[in-house]
Scaffold this active site. Structure first.
Site, PDB file in Angstrom:
ATOM      1  N   HIS A 257      -2.603   0.836   2.168  1.00 18.37           N
ATOM      2  CA  HIS A 257      -2.504   1.905   1.266  1.00 18.37           C
ATOM      3  C   HIS A 257      -1.992   3.284   1.646  1.00 18.37           C
ATOM      4  O   HIS A 257      -2.021   3.570   3.195  1.00 18.37           O
ATOM      5  CB  HIS A 257      -3.565   1.807   0.680  1.00 18.37           C
ATOM      6  CG  HIS A 257      -2.764   2.622  -1.343  1.00 18.37           C
ATOM      7  ND1 HIS A 257      -2.452   3.893  -1.196  1.00 18.37           N
ATOM      8  CD2 HIS A 257      -2.703   1.824  -2.467  1.00 18.37           C
ATOM      9  CE1 HIS A 257      -2.309   4.449  -2.528  1.00 18.37           C
ATOM     10  NE2 HIS A 257      -2.499   3.527  -3.121  1.00 18.37           N
ATOM     11  N   ASP A 308      -3.169  -4.403  -5.880  1.00 17.05           N
ATOM     12  CA  ASP A 308      -2.562  -5.560  -6.507  1.00 17.05           C
ATOM     13  C   ASP A 308      -3.914  -7.028  -5.976  1.00 17.05           C
ATOM     14  O   ASP A 308      -3.179  -7.828  -7.037  1.00 17.05           O
ATOM     15  CB  ASP A 308      -1.393  -5.222  -6.030  1.00 17.05           C
ATOM     16  CG  ASP A 308      -0.134  -3.835  -6.678  1.00 17.05           C
ATOM     17  OD1 ASP A 308       0.043  -4.304  -7.348  1.00 17.05           O
ATOM     18  OD2 ASP A 308       0.303  -3.246  -6.199  1.00 17.05           O
TER      19      ASP A 308
HETATM   20  N1  COA Z   1       0.658  -6.294   5.637  1.00 12.46           N
HETATM   21  C1  COA Z   1       0.248  -5.949   7.636  1.00 12.46           C
HETATM   22  N2  COA Z   1       0.534  -4.563   7.973  1.00 12.46           N
HETATM   23  C2  COA Z   1       0.724  -3.820   7.342  1.00 12.46           C
HETATM   24  C3  COA Z   1       0.220  -3.688   5.984  1.00 12.46           C
HETATM   25  C4  COA Z   1       0.549  -4.544   5.153  1.00 12.46           C
HETATM   26  N3  COA Z   1      -0.017  -5.523   3.964  1.00 12.46           N
HETATM   27  N4  COA Z   1       0.437  -2.735   5.273  1.00 12.46           N
HETATM   28  C5  COA Z   1       0.514  -1.711   6.473  1.00 12.46           C
HETATM   29  N5  COA Z   1       0.937  -2.526   7.864  1.00 12.46           N
HETATM   30  C6  COA Z   1       0.973  -1.922   8.347  1.00 12.46           C
HETATM   31  C7  COA Z   1       2.837  -2.301   9.635  1.00 12.46           C
HETATM   32  O1  COA Z   1       2.987  -3.215   9.589  1.00 12.46           O
HETATM   33  C8  COA Z   1       2.140  -0.727  10.207  1.00 12.46           C
HETATM   34  O2  COA Z   1       2.106  -1.079  11.649  1.00 12.46           O
HETATM   35  P1  COA Z   1       2.688  -0.906  12.574  1.00 12.46           P
HETATM   36  O3  COA Z   1       2.542   0.577  12.889  1.00 12.46           O
HETATM   37  O4  COA Z   1       2.159  -1.690  13.850  1.00 12.46           O
HETATM   38  O5  COA Z   1       4.179  -0.929  12.495  1.00 12.46           O
HETATM   39  C9  COA Z   1       1.613   0.186  10.028  1.00 12.46           C
HETATM   40  O6  COA Z   1       0.098  -0.667   9.263  1.00 12.46           O
HETATM   41  C10 COA Z   1       1.310   1.700   8.655  1.00 12.46           C
HETATM   42  O7  COA Z   1       3.033   0.516   7.995  1.00 12.46           O
HETATM   43  P2  COA Z   1       3.759   0.835   6.955  1.00 12.46           P
HETATM   44  O8  COA Z   1       4.693   0.778   5.897  1.00 12.46           O
HETATM   45  O9  COA Z   1       3.875   2.536   7.488  1.00 12.46           O
HETATM   46  O10 COA Z   1       2.504   2.542   6.326  1.00 12.46           O
HETATM   47  P3  COA Z   1       3.006   3.125   4.972  1.00 12.46           P
HETATM   48  O11 COA Z   1       1.774   3.902   4.491  1.00 12.46           O
HETATM   49  O12 COA Z   1       4.204   3.647   4.408  1.00 12.46           O
HETATM   50  O13 COA Z   1       2.665   1.663   3.645  1.00 12.46           O
HETATM   51  C11 COA Z   1       2.199   0.070   1.486  1.00 12.46           C
HETATM   52  C12 COA Z   1       1.982   1.431   2.362  1.00 12.46           C
HETATM   53  C13 COA Z   1       1.249  -0.031   0.988  1.00 12.46           C
HETATM   54  C14 COA Z   1       3.741   0.248   1.453  1.00 12.46           C
HETATM   55  C15 COA Z   1       1.783  -1.526   2.964  1.00 12.46           C
HETATM   56  O14 COA Z   1       0.938  -0.769   3.151  1.00 12.46           O
HETATM   57  C16 COA Z   1       2.325  -1.916   2.525  1.00 12.46           C
HETATM   58  O15 COA Z   1       3.734  -2.665   2.590  1.00 12.46           O
HETATM   59  N6  COA Z   1       1.399  -3.062   1.946  1.00 12.46           N
HETATM   60  C17 COA Z   1       1.768  -3.944   1.601  1.00 12.46           C
HETATM   61  C18 COA Z   1       2.856  -3.932  -0.119  1.00 12.46           C
HETATM   62  C19 COA Z   1       1.304  -3.775  -1.230  1.00 12.46           C
HETATM   63  O16 COA Z   1       0.564  -4.617  -1.558  1.00 12.46           O
HETATM   64  N7  COA Z   1       2.168  -2.612  -2.029  1.00 12.46           N
HETATM   65  C20 COA Z   1       0.599  -2.517  -3.275  1.00 12.46           C
HETATM   66  C21 COA Z   1       0.541  -0.517  -2.857  1.00 12.46           C
HETATM   67  S1  COA Z   1      -0.674  -0.204  -3.930  1.00 12.46           S
END
Ligand code: COA
Length: 372
Positions: A257, A308
């Site tokens: 998140h 989710d």
């Molecule tokens: N699975 C695996 N790795 C994850 C991850 C996941 N669901 N969410 C984050 N990470 C990792 C990223 O790969 C990244 O690693 P790195 O620094 O080694 O490259 C790090 O954590 C930061 O991720 P980032 O995507 O930049 O974080 P964010 O704050 O932009 O993203 C979300 C937040 C929710 C978009 C992200 O956690 C995600 O894509 N989750 C899956 C989709 C989801 O469940 N969405 C519903 C949200 S309520």
């Protein structure tokens, strides 16, 4: 000028609707745990729109208004029937149908506070009807009319399945609606606020918000969680499946998140419902598999489950088609979008940030015959 990727940590507005402080979520100051355990979704709608809990008579009025506004214009039903039902995703259908609803509302561009409040009720009520009607139509069945004696949550399941739901089913869907209703300045809510800050109308704001919710990094994650669980199939495959995905640097849906670091406070309520419902339906494997994934991701990546993750096995246990998971999220979140739209209108200023330019330096125009 320097930018912040994804606007992380940027405070873009003031809002009195919901807050996330120290990993705790409140709606107008009321803790999400209390609301999930005690309140009906209608109470939460009232709370978000008025920043106070309703009295009994205020709640009764809202419930009646919502039921009275559930019927869709015939033209919208006819439009739903005209879609290519074998390929159209219900989230795309919902986005288009909500935009269409605006064409059949003579008050769509009427911007008075009273007209906006009437549209709020209409949108809240009719989004549920659109999702249920689309689901029925693509099954070759007629849409089901809501019942006067059922709550919003019960009517949603009734209109989807054509059968009155059981107590535990109503409890589960009501809880899911309460938990998804608002979440500060999430991507779709921000989208809605940006849209209406141009003084565009409420239908446009909600259509834009649905479009943002549709993406897999936002509301679209819940459907993909169920796809993942289905692919995994059996409990013993869960950890190897996730290991392989992580090795390929893939994201695991339902995990992580932007704001919460120690855990999403909504997840535990859905986790509990998932346990109860999967046992009841004789399919505890969905819950057990989810727990294994949650524990593994926590250990390997330090990432907690988000709202989710367990909503997927909850909705599946309620017999809801997997591609309806995100539309049901929208049926709940529209209450928050509307609250934010009304708040934006009440104290509006155009939202227009700047970009840090990274393109070429200023250069002279080259006529077309001299370009290589
Ligand atoms: N699975 C695996 N790795 C994850 C991850 C996941 N669901 N969410 C984050 N990470 C990792 C990223 O790969 C990244 O690693 P790195 O620094 O080694 O490259 C790090 O954590 C930061 O991720 P980032 O995507 O930049 O974080 P964010 O704050 O932009 O993203 C979300 C937040 C929710 C978009 C992200 O956690 C995600 O894509 N989750 C899956 C989709 C989801 O469940 N969405 C519903 C949200 S309520």
């Amino acid at each position: 000028m320097s930018s912040t990727k994804g606007l992380e940590g940027v405070v873009a507005t003031q809002s009195a609707i919901s807050s996330i402080i120290d990993d705790q979520l409140t709606y107008a100051g009321y803790r999400i745990d209390d609301l999930a355990e005690n309140s009906s979704f209608e109470e939460v709608i009232y709370l978000l729109w008025n920043q106070k809990l309703p009295t009994e008579s205020e709640l009764k009025v809202l419930k009646t208004q919502l039921r009275e506004e559930m019927a869709l214009p015939e033209a919208v039903i006819a439009h739903l029937r005209s879609y290519d039902l074998s390929t159209v995703h219900p989230m795309a259908a919902l986005r288009t149908a909500v935009s269409l609803l605006g064409l059949y509302d003579s008050e769509a561009d009427e911007m008075s506070e009273d007209a906006n409040k009437r549209k709020a009720v209409r949108l809240q009520a009719r989004m549920a009807t659109i999702v249920a009607a689309f689901s029925r139509i693509r099954e070759g069945k007629d849409p089901v009319q809501p019942k006067d004696n059922l709550s919003f949550a019960a009517n949603l399941l009734y209109m989807l399945n054509g059968e009155e739901p059981k107590g535990i089913e109503i409890e589960a869907i009501n809880k899911a609606l309460v938990l998804h209703a608002d979440h500060e300045l999430n991507a779709s809510t921000f989208t809605a606020r940006v849209c209406v800050a141009t003084l565009s109308d409420m239908y446009s704001g909600v259509t834009a918000a649905i479009s943002a919710l549709k993406g897999p990094l936002h509301g679209g994650a819940n459907e993909r969680v169920m796809k993942m669980l289905t692919e995994i199939g059996e409990e013993e495959n869960a950890v190897p499946y996730i290991q392989e995905r992580l090795e390929r640097k893939e994201k695991i849906m339902g995990m992580g998140h932007r704001v919460y670091r120690n855990g999403d406070p909504r997840a535990k309520h859905l986790k509990k419902m998932s346990k109860e419902l999967t046992e009841l339906t004789g399919q505890p494997k969905w819950y057990n598999m989810s727990v294994k994934i949650e524990e593994y991701i926590k250990k390997e990546k330090g990432l907690p489950a988000n709202v989710d993750f367990y909503s997927a096995s909850v909705y599946h246990s309620l017999g809801i088609d997997h591609d309806l998971f995100t539309p049901i999220f929208a049926v709940s979140r529209v209450s928050g979008w509307i609250a934010h739209i009304l708040e934006q209108y009440a104290n509006n200023r155009l939202i227009r940030p700047r970009a840090e330019y990274t393109g070429p330096q200023t250069q002279d125009y080259i006529s077309i015959e001299k370009r290589s």
